[in-house]
Design an enzyme around this catalytic site. Structure first.
Site, short mmCIF file in Angstrom:
data_model
loop_
_atom_site.label_atom_id
_atom_site.label_comp_id
_atom_site.label_asym_id
_atom_site.label_seq_id
_atom_site.Cartn_x
_atom_site.Cartn_y
_atom_site.Cartn_z
N ASP A 190 0.78 -1.25 0.06
CA ASP A 190 -0.08 0.03 0.03
C ASP A 190 0.86 1.28 0.02
O ASP A 190 2.19 1.25 0.22
CB ASP A 190 -0.97 0.00 1.15
CG ASP A 190 -0.45 -0.38 2.50
OD1 ASP A 190 1.03 -0.40 2.49
OD2 ASP A 190 -1.06 -0.99 3.21
N GLU A 237 -9.44 -2.32 5.65
CA GLU A 237 -10.29 -1.91 6.76
C GLU A 237 -11.50 -2.89 7.12
O GLU A 237 -12.02 -3.44 6.17
CB GLU A 237 -10.73 -0.64 6.92
CG GLU A 237 -9.49 0.54 6.81
CD GLU A 237 -8.66 0.74 7.90
OE1 GLU A 237 -8.47 -0.01 8.94
OE2 GLU A 237 -8.25 1.96 8.16
N HIS A 244 -6.91 -5.07 10.42
CA HIS A 244 -6.64 -4.95 8.86
C HIS A 244 -5.39 -5.40 8.28
O HIS A 244 -4.51 -5.59 9.41
CB HIS A 244 -6.82 -3.07 8.60
CG HIS A 244 -5.54 -2.55 8.88
ND1 HIS A 244 -5.50 -1.24 9.52
CD2 HIS A 244 -4.23 -2.56 9.07
CE1 HIS A 244 -4.68 -0.60 9.72
NE2 HIS A 244 -3.58 -1.42 9.47
N ASN A 272 -7.15 -2.95 14.53
CA ASN A 272 -8.58 -3.42 14.12
C ASN A 272 -8.60 -4.44 13.13
O ASN A 272 -9.64 -4.90 12.40
CB ASN A 272 -9.11 -2.31 13.38
CG ASN A 272 -8.73 -1.77 12.25
OD1 ASN A 272 -7.46 -2.43 11.62
ND2 ASN A 272 -9.07 -0.58 11.70
#
Ligand code: F6R
Length: 238
Positions: free
Chosen positions: A67, A139, A134, A132
């Protein structure tokens, strides 16, 4: 899924490097999928150390990163492009023409990145995990069928990453371009590394939780060759 629990971060990095070295020495032209963030830095240091010792070469290696932030210049000190150069590529003998990161914010940028990856196939994908759960910047709620796409970063992720931007959430980009979950799942082998108690819930969800898009890393339960390398703090809820 193979789970390796290590006493601390230094040991996590060394164990992760063992997996990396096995792949690097298994064939002539290796394709790596790479991650940024704090967690892989120790692994990248191990890679550089062993390269300097003359034990492994990256001359024929190609890399694809997971990313990149949208809206910051490639040469910005916190771009993932800069991160990869300073933390890894400058310290090994890789040809930087073979180090490929996603860039841009259009559907065409995403399709072009996906096409560049589908021309080869990733032998080992390195992943970290968000608090979280990810993976990449996928996400919670991201479709398991997603390919490279533009992501709106969740507030929790912006907060986590503010540490790289003078602890100022307003300086953190709000979007990123990320490999999708389906893209990640195409890799032949995946190594996910995690360290610290703040990752314990995410690691639990990944390994023992229900497979659900609410917990992106849980999809890895469906991958045939995943190695999870964690320290005791990150493994504390397993
Ligand atoms: C980075 C990436 C992210 C990170 C995750 C954990 O390329 O894709 O999924 O791996 O946010 O980041 P750290 O390691 O900084 O806790």
């Amino acid at each position: 899924m193979k789970v390796i629990v290590c006493k601390d971060y230094a040991e996590v990095s060394k164990e992760a490097y063992k997996v990396m070295k096995e792949v690097m020495t298994s064939k002539e032209e290796v394709v790596l999928g790479l991650a940024t963030g704090s967690t892989p830095i120790g692994l990248y240091q191990e890679m550089a150390k062993d390269y300097k010792a003359g034990n492994v070469s990256y001359k024929n290696t190609k890399t694809f990163n997971l990313d990149e932030y949208v809206g910051i210049d490639r040469n910005h000190p916190e771009s993932y492009y800069t991160f990869m150069n300073t933390n890894l590529f400058e310290h090994i003998d890789i040809d930087t023409n073979n180090t490929i990161l996603p860039y841009g914010d259009t559907a065409k940028d995403c399709a072009d990145y996906e096409a560049s990856m589908s021309a080869c196939s990733i032998d080992l994908q390195v992943l970290g995990i968000g608090g979280n759960a990810h993976i990449g910047f996928n996400e919670p709620g991201t479709s398991f069928d997603s390919l490279t796409h533009i992501v709106d970063l969740q507030e929790a992720t912006i907060k986590d990453n503010a540490r790289f931007f003078d602890n100022d959430m307003s300086k953190v980009p709000t979007q990123a371009i990320s490999m999708g979950i389906a893209t990640i799942m195409k890799s032949k082998k995946v190594i996910l590394i995690a360290s610290g108690a703040n990752k314990a819930d995410a690691v639990y969800g990944m390994v023992k939780g229900e497979i659900t898009e609410v917990v992106p890393a849980s999809i890895l339960q469906n991958h045939a060759d995943v190695i999870l390398v964690v320290d005791e703090a990150a493994a504390s809820k397993l």
